[in-house]
Design an enzyme around this catalytic site. Sequence first.
Site, PDB file in Angstrom:
ATOM      1  N   TYR A  15     -21.285 -46.823  20.118  1.00 10.11           N
ATOM      2  CA  TYR A  15     -20.355 -45.741  20.499  1.00 10.11           C
ATOM      3  C   TYR A  15     -18.875 -46.170  20.404  1.00 10.11           C
ATOM      4  CZ  TYR A  15     -18.248 -42.431  23.934  1.00 10.11           C
ATOM      5  OH  TYR A  15     -17.460 -41.509  24.597  1.00 10.11           O
ATOM      6  N   ASN A  36     -27.129 -55.331  15.241  1.00  8.23           N
ATOM      7  CA  ASN A  36     -28.564 -55.486  14.951  1.00  8.23           C
ATOM      8  C   ASN A  36     -29.310 -54.159  15.085  1.00  8.23           C
ATOM      9  OD1 ASN A  36     -28.687 -55.142  17.695  1.00  8.23           O
ATOM     10  ND2 ASN A  36     -29.565 -57.154  18.162  1.00  8.23           N
ATOM     11  N   PHE A  84     -17.988 -56.028  20.848  1.00  3.39           N
ATOM     12  CA  PHE A  84     -18.584 -54.909  21.602  1.00  3.39           C
ATOM     13  C   PHE A  84     -20.074 -55.118  21.868  1.00  3.39           C
ATOM     14  CE2 PHE A  84     -15.057 -53.089  19.195  1.00  3.39           C
ATOM     15  CZ  PHE A  84     -14.392 -52.363  20.164  1.00  3.39           C
ATOM     16  N   SER A 128     -15.471 -54.433  31.675  1.00  4.35           N
ATOM     17  CA  SER A 128     -15.798 -53.194  32.368  1.00  4.35           C
ATOM     18  C   SER A 128     -15.229 -53.186  33.775  1.00  4.35           C
ATOM     19  CB  SER A 128     -17.323 -53.103  32.441  1.00  4.35           C
ATOM     20  OG  SER A 128     -17.730 -52.099  33.336  1.00  4.35           O
ATOM     21  N   TYR A 153     -26.183 -56.601  34.700  1.00  6.97           N
ATOM     22  CA  TYR A 153     -25.230 -56.187  33.658  1.00  6.97           C
ATOM     23  C   TYR A 153     -23.797 -56.554  34.071  1.00  6.97           C
ATOM     24  CZ  TYR A 153     -21.967 -53.272  31.112  1.00  6.97           C
ATOM     25  OH  TYR A 153     -20.873 -52.853  30.389  1.00  6.97           O
ATOM     26  N   LYS A 157     -20.798 -59.358  32.517  1.00  7.85           N
ATOM     27  CA  LYS A 157     -19.383 -59.120  32.174  1.00  7.85           C
ATOM     28  C   LYS A 157     -18.496 -60.124  32.914  1.00  7.85           C
ATOM     29  CE  LYS A 157     -19.977 -55.846  29.235  1.00  7.85           C
ATOM     30  NZ  LYS A 157     -19.816 -56.138  27.811  1.00  7.85           N
ATOM     31  N   TYR A 180     -12.828 -51.558  30.656  1.00  6.94           N
ATOM     32  CA  TYR A 180     -12.897 -50.097  30.514  1.00  6.94           C
ATOM     33  C   TYR A 180     -13.340 -49.461  31.821  1.00  6.94           C
ATOM     34  CZ  TYR A 180     -14.230 -51.718  25.735  1.00  6.94           C
ATOM     35  OH  TYR A 180     -14.360 -52.364  24.543  1.00  6.94           O
ATOM     36  N   PHE A 181     -12.759 -48.317  32.118  1.00  5.86           N
ATOM     37  CA  PHE A 181     -13.289 -47.502  33.201  1.00  5.86           C
ATOM     38  C   PHE A 181     -14.398 -46.619  32.586  1.00  5.86           C
ATOM     39  CE2 PHE A 181     -11.238 -48.644  37.164  1.00  5.86           C
ATOM     40  CZ  PHE A 181     -10.580 -49.757  36.687  1.00  5.86           C
ATOM     41  N   ARG A 298     -27.267 -42.177  44.036  1.00  7.03           N
ATOM     42  CA  ARG A 298     -27.893 -43.169  43.157  1.00  7.03           C
ATOM     43  C   ARG A 298     -27.567 -44.556  43.714  1.00  7.03           C
ATOM     44  NH1 ARG A 298     -26.206 -43.222  36.823  1.00  7.03           N
ATOM     45  NH2 ARG A 298     -24.222 -43.937  37.685  1.00  7.03           N
TER      46      ARG A 298
HETATM   47  P1  NAD Z   1     -23.509 -49.089  22.523  1.00  4.11           P
HETATM   48  O1  NAD Z   1     -24.866 -49.441  23.051  1.00  4.11           O
HETATM   49  O2  NAD Z   1     -23.304 -47.754  21.925  1.00  4.11           O
HETATM   50  O3  NAD Z   1     -23.050 -50.179  21.451  1.00  4.11           O
HETATM   51  C1  NAD Z   1     -23.389 -51.537  21.541  1.00  4.11           C
HETATM   52  C2  NAD Z   1     -23.905 -51.946  20.166  1.00  4.11           C
HETATM   53  O4  NAD Z   1     -24.194 -53.346  20.172  1.00  4.11           O
HETATM   54  C3  NAD Z   1     -25.198 -51.233  19.760  1.00  4.11           C
HETATM   55  O5  NAD Z   1     -25.008 -50.634  18.510  1.00  4.11           O
HETATM   56  C4  NAD Z   1     -26.245 -52.339  19.726  1.00  4.11           C
HETATM   57  O6  NAD Z   1     -27.211 -52.124  18.718  1.00  4.11           O
HETATM   58  C5  NAD Z   1     -25.384 -53.555  19.456  1.00  4.11           C
HETATM   59  N1  NAD Z   1     -25.945 -54.825  19.924  1.00  4.11           N
HETATM   60  C6  NAD Z   1     -26.429 -55.116  21.163  1.00  4.11           C
HETATM   61  N2  NAD Z   1     -26.812 -56.398  21.209  1.00  4.11           N
HETATM   62  C7  NAD Z   1     -26.570 -56.934  19.989  1.00  4.11           C
HETATM   63  C8  NAD Z   1     -26.750 -58.220  19.435  1.00  4.11           C
HETATM   64  N3  NAD Z   1     -27.283 -59.223  20.123  1.00  4.11           N
HETATM   65  N4  NAD Z   1     -26.376 -58.414  18.151  1.00  4.11           N
HETATM   66  C9  NAD Z   1     -25.856 -57.413  17.417  1.00  4.11           C
HETATM   67  N5  NAD Z   1     -25.654 -56.174  17.897  1.00  4.11           N
HETATM   68  C10 NAD Z   1     -26.017 -55.937  19.167  1.00  4.11           C
HETATM   69  O7  NAD Z   1     -22.473 -49.343  23.713  1.00  4.11           O
HETATM   70  P2  NAD Z   1     -20.934 -48.943  23.834  1.00  4.11           P
HETATM   71  O8  NAD Z   1     -20.822 -47.869  24.832  1.00  4.11           O
HETATM   72  O9  NAD Z   1     -20.346 -48.762  22.499  1.00  4.11           O
HETATM   73  O10 NAD Z   1     -20.387 -50.264  24.526  1.00  4.11           O
HETATM   74  C11 NAD Z   1     -19.702 -51.259  23.792  1.00  4.11           C
HETATM   75  C12 NAD Z   1     -19.291 -52.375  24.727  1.00  4.11           C
HETATM   76  O11 NAD Z   1     -18.453 -51.836  25.743  1.00  4.11           O
HETATM   77  C13 NAD Z   1     -20.431 -53.068  25.449  1.00  4.11           C
HETATM   78  O12 NAD Z   1     -20.121 -54.438  25.547  1.00  4.11           O
HETATM   79  C14 NAD Z   1     -20.436 -52.433  26.822  1.00  4.11           C
HETATM   80  O13 NAD Z   1     -20.971 -53.288  27.798  1.00  4.11           O
HETATM   81  C15 NAD Z   1     -18.950 -52.213  27.019  1.00  4.11           C
HETATM   82  N6  NAD Z   1     -18.635 -51.135  27.980  1.00  4.11           N
HETATM   83  C16 NAD Z   1     -19.142 -49.896  27.768  1.00  4.11           C
HETATM   84  C17 NAD Z   1     -18.845 -48.882  28.676  1.00  4.11           C
HETATM   85  C18 NAD Z   1     -19.429 -47.500  28.508  1.00  4.11           C
HETATM   86  O14 NAD Z   1     -19.468 -46.760  29.494  1.00  4.11           O
HETATM   87  N7  NAD Z   1     -19.842 -47.084  27.313  1.00  4.11           N
HETATM   88  C19 NAD Z   1     -18.017 -49.152  29.771  1.00  4.11           C
HETATM   89  C20 NAD Z   1     -17.512 -50.447  29.935  1.00  4.11           C
HETATM   90  C21 NAD Z   1     -17.829 -51.435  29.022  1.00  4.11           C
HETATM   91  C1  WQD Z   2     -20.456 -41.531  36.687  1.00  9.59           C
HETATM   92  C2  WQD Z   2     -20.651 -40.703  37.951  1.00  9.59           C
HETATM   93  C3  WQD Z   2     -22.794 -41.003  39.002  1.00  9.59           C
HETATM   94  C4  WQD Z   2     -25.243 -39.347  35.838  1.00  9.59           C
HETATM   95  C5  WQD Z   2     -21.276 -46.927  34.434  1.00  9.59           C
HETATM   96  C6  WQD Z   2     -21.438 -48.404  34.621  1.00  9.59           C
HETATM   97  C7  WQD Z   2     -20.105 -49.076  34.435  1.00  9.59           C
HETATM   98  C8  WQD Z   2     -19.487 -48.682  33.097  1.00  9.59           C
HETATM   99  C9  WQD Z   2     -19.412 -47.197  32.955  1.00  9.59           C
HETATM  100  C10 WQD Z   2     -20.292 -50.187  31.429  1.00  9.59           C
HETATM  101  C11 WQD Z   2     -21.353 -41.476  39.072  1.00  9.59           C
HETATM  102  C12 WQD Z   2     -22.627 -39.587  38.492  1.00  9.59           C
HETATM  103  C13 WQD Z   2     -24.154 -39.772  36.579  1.00  9.59           C
HETATM  104  C14 WQD Z   2     -25.996 -38.240  36.299  1.00  9.59           C
HETATM  105  C15 WQD Z   2     -24.495 -38.033  38.169  1.00  9.59           C
HETATM  106  N1  WQD Z   2     -20.331 -49.083  32.008  1.00  9.59           N
HETATM  107  N2  WQD Z   2     -23.800 -39.127  37.719  1.00  9.59           N
HETATM  108  N3  WQD Z   2     -25.575 -37.616  37.440  1.00  9.59           N
HETATM  109  O1  WQD Z   2     -21.854 -45.377  37.054  1.00  9.59           O
HETATM  110  O2  WQD Z   2     -19.377 -44.831  36.920  1.00  9.59           O
HETATM  111  O3  WQD Z   2     -20.363 -46.458  35.399  1.00  9.59           O
HETATM  112  O4  WQD Z   2     -20.715 -46.647  33.151  1.00  9.59           O
HETATM  113  O5  WQD Z   2     -19.652 -51.148  31.715  1.00  9.59           O
HETATM  114  O6  WQD Z   2     -20.370 -50.419  34.472  1.00  9.59           O
HETATM  115  O7  WQD Z   2     -21.902 -48.651  35.937  1.00  9.59           O
HETATM  116  O8  WQD Z   2     -20.907 -44.112  35.076  1.00  9.59           O
HETATM  117  O9  WQD Z   2     -21.517 -42.094  33.832  1.00  9.59           O
HETATM  118  O10 WQD Z   2     -23.327 -43.405  35.017  1.00  9.59           O
HETATM  119  O11 WQD Z   2     -21.700 -42.136  36.363  1.00  9.59           O
HETATM  120  O12 WQD Z   2     -24.171 -37.445  39.196  1.00  9.59           O
HETATM  121  O13 WQD Z   2     -27.000 -37.833  35.690  1.00  9.59           O
HETATM  122  O14 WQD Z   2     -21.531 -39.613  37.619  1.00  9.59           O
HETATM  123  O15 WQD Z   2     -23.441 -41.010  40.238  1.00  9.59           O
HETATM  124  O16 WQD Z   2     -20.799 -41.051  40.273  1.00  9.59           O
HETATM  125  P1  WQD Z   2     -20.666 -45.188  36.261  1.00  9.59           P
HETATM  126  P2  WQD Z   2     -21.930 -42.922  34.994  1.00  9.59           P
END
Ligand code: NAD
Ligand code: WQD
Length: 343
Positions: A15, A36, A84, A128, A153, A157, A180-181, A298
């Site tokens: 993403y 991958n 990522f 994160s 998880y 981080k 990231y938030f 949750r």
């Molecule tokens: P995503 O799952 O869409 O993308 C991660 C990608 O990494 C996937 O395409 C997956 O196939 C690939 N991947 C995982 N392990 C791998 C490996 N060992 N080798 C090669 N590829 C691998 O997730 P995203 O939302 O795009 O998140 C990207 C990064 O941002 C992650 O590190 C995630 O922890 C971090 N992050 C995401 C969020 C969020 O809410 N989306 C919030 C904070 C931090």
């Molecule tokens: C947001 C709010 C839920 C789903 C997570 C990870 C955090 C970061 C971002 C990677 C919360 C509520 C959700 C649903 C709901 N990721 N909710 N019904 O939990 O803030 O953060 O993603 O690093 O580490 O913990 O994100 O989108 O899951 O939830 O009411 O079906 O929406 O309770 O309050 P969160 P979220």
Amino acid sequence: MSKPSYVLVTGGAGYIGAHTAVELALAGFEPVLIDNLSRSNERLLKGIADVLGRNLIFHRGDCRDEKFLEDVFAKYPIAGVLHFAAFKAVGESVQQPELYYNNNLNSTLTLVRAMARVGVKPFVFSSSCTVYGEPDHIPVDESAPLKRAESPYGATKQMSERILEDEANTGRLRVISLRYFNPIGAHPSAKLGELPIGEPSNLVPYVTQAVAGKRKSLTVFGNDYPTPDGSCIRDFIHVVDLAKAHVVALQLLLSHSVAEAFQAINLGTGQGVSVLELINTFVRVTGVAVPFTIGPRRPGDVVKTYADVKRARERLKWQCEYSLDDALRHAWAWEQQLSHSIP
Ligand code: NAD
Ligand code: WQD
């Protein structure tokens, strides 16, 4: 930029990686995507090509595979890395901690080793807000203490940041760790967006899938929190704004003008929005109803958090351009487009 700089984007089919790849290419970089496809498929690679009008370089492989990384670094003169690739589902990490420690930590370690071998230093890391847990003060700034992580998880981080900071202190890396938030939304073209595998755990993809009829109804996890409307408060940031911040962070590292070997920077809007406010905003901007019920809290959810974005503004000279309305409109346009293209 006269000659494009090659930059390695791990998790480039995911993403945030895919949206960032687009912004990197638009800024004149030549992204080399690796993934991958364990948590994605080629759908977003096609989306990138649709947006840019050309395919980007892509190699399928695992970040824990030393030989694979060695070959990629041998093939391209990589100037910097955006990392990522990781697993990101909080609940799954509680069920399968080894899977998360193994994938997320070994990916980072193997990548760091491969970079050291070829002497590449600039490293932008996907961290994160989860590293803060429930903050004592909001908006939360980067100096806030990192409390014991709520989930494996979150621990990956925190540990990755520590590994990167220690490596940076040796002089082998220059690191910006972007905390990231809550990234939401999709590319304004509706050609790229979030593609959760299975049932989404994040709020916005659940909302769009419920509205599209893929899920029966959204459950709001609790309306009895000590917040104005009883639902949790988060800082929802448009994924394209997030992607653009990565480009600036990389440019900063490449310019050699950063004093710190390691620095963490929050990426958010600085605004707190409740879950119920987000649902109401979605209804207002799209004109469609969201089917939802109120359910229990949750476990592990933070009540209220949003970012202090002063450091991002000052150091990256970056700020958000898109509003919550834009993000939700774009998320819905992407979902509608997906519903048309995938049966
Ligand atoms: P995503 O799952 O869409 O993308 C991660 C990608 O990494 C996937 O395409 C997956 O196939 C690939 N991947 C995982 N392990 C791998 C490996 N060992 N080798 C090669 N590829 C691998 O997730 P995203 O939302 O795009 O998140 C990207 C990064 O941002 C992650 O590190 C995630 O922890 C971090 N992050 C995401 C969020 C969020 O809410 N989306 C919030 C904070 C931090
Ligand atoms: C947001 C709010 C839920 C789903 C997570 C990870 C955090 C970061 C971002 C990677 C919360 C509520 C959700 C649903 C709901 N990721 N909710 N019904 O939990 O803030 O953060 O993603 O690093 O580490 O913990 O994100 O989108 O899951 O939830 O009411 O079906 O929406 O309770 O309050 P969160 P979220």
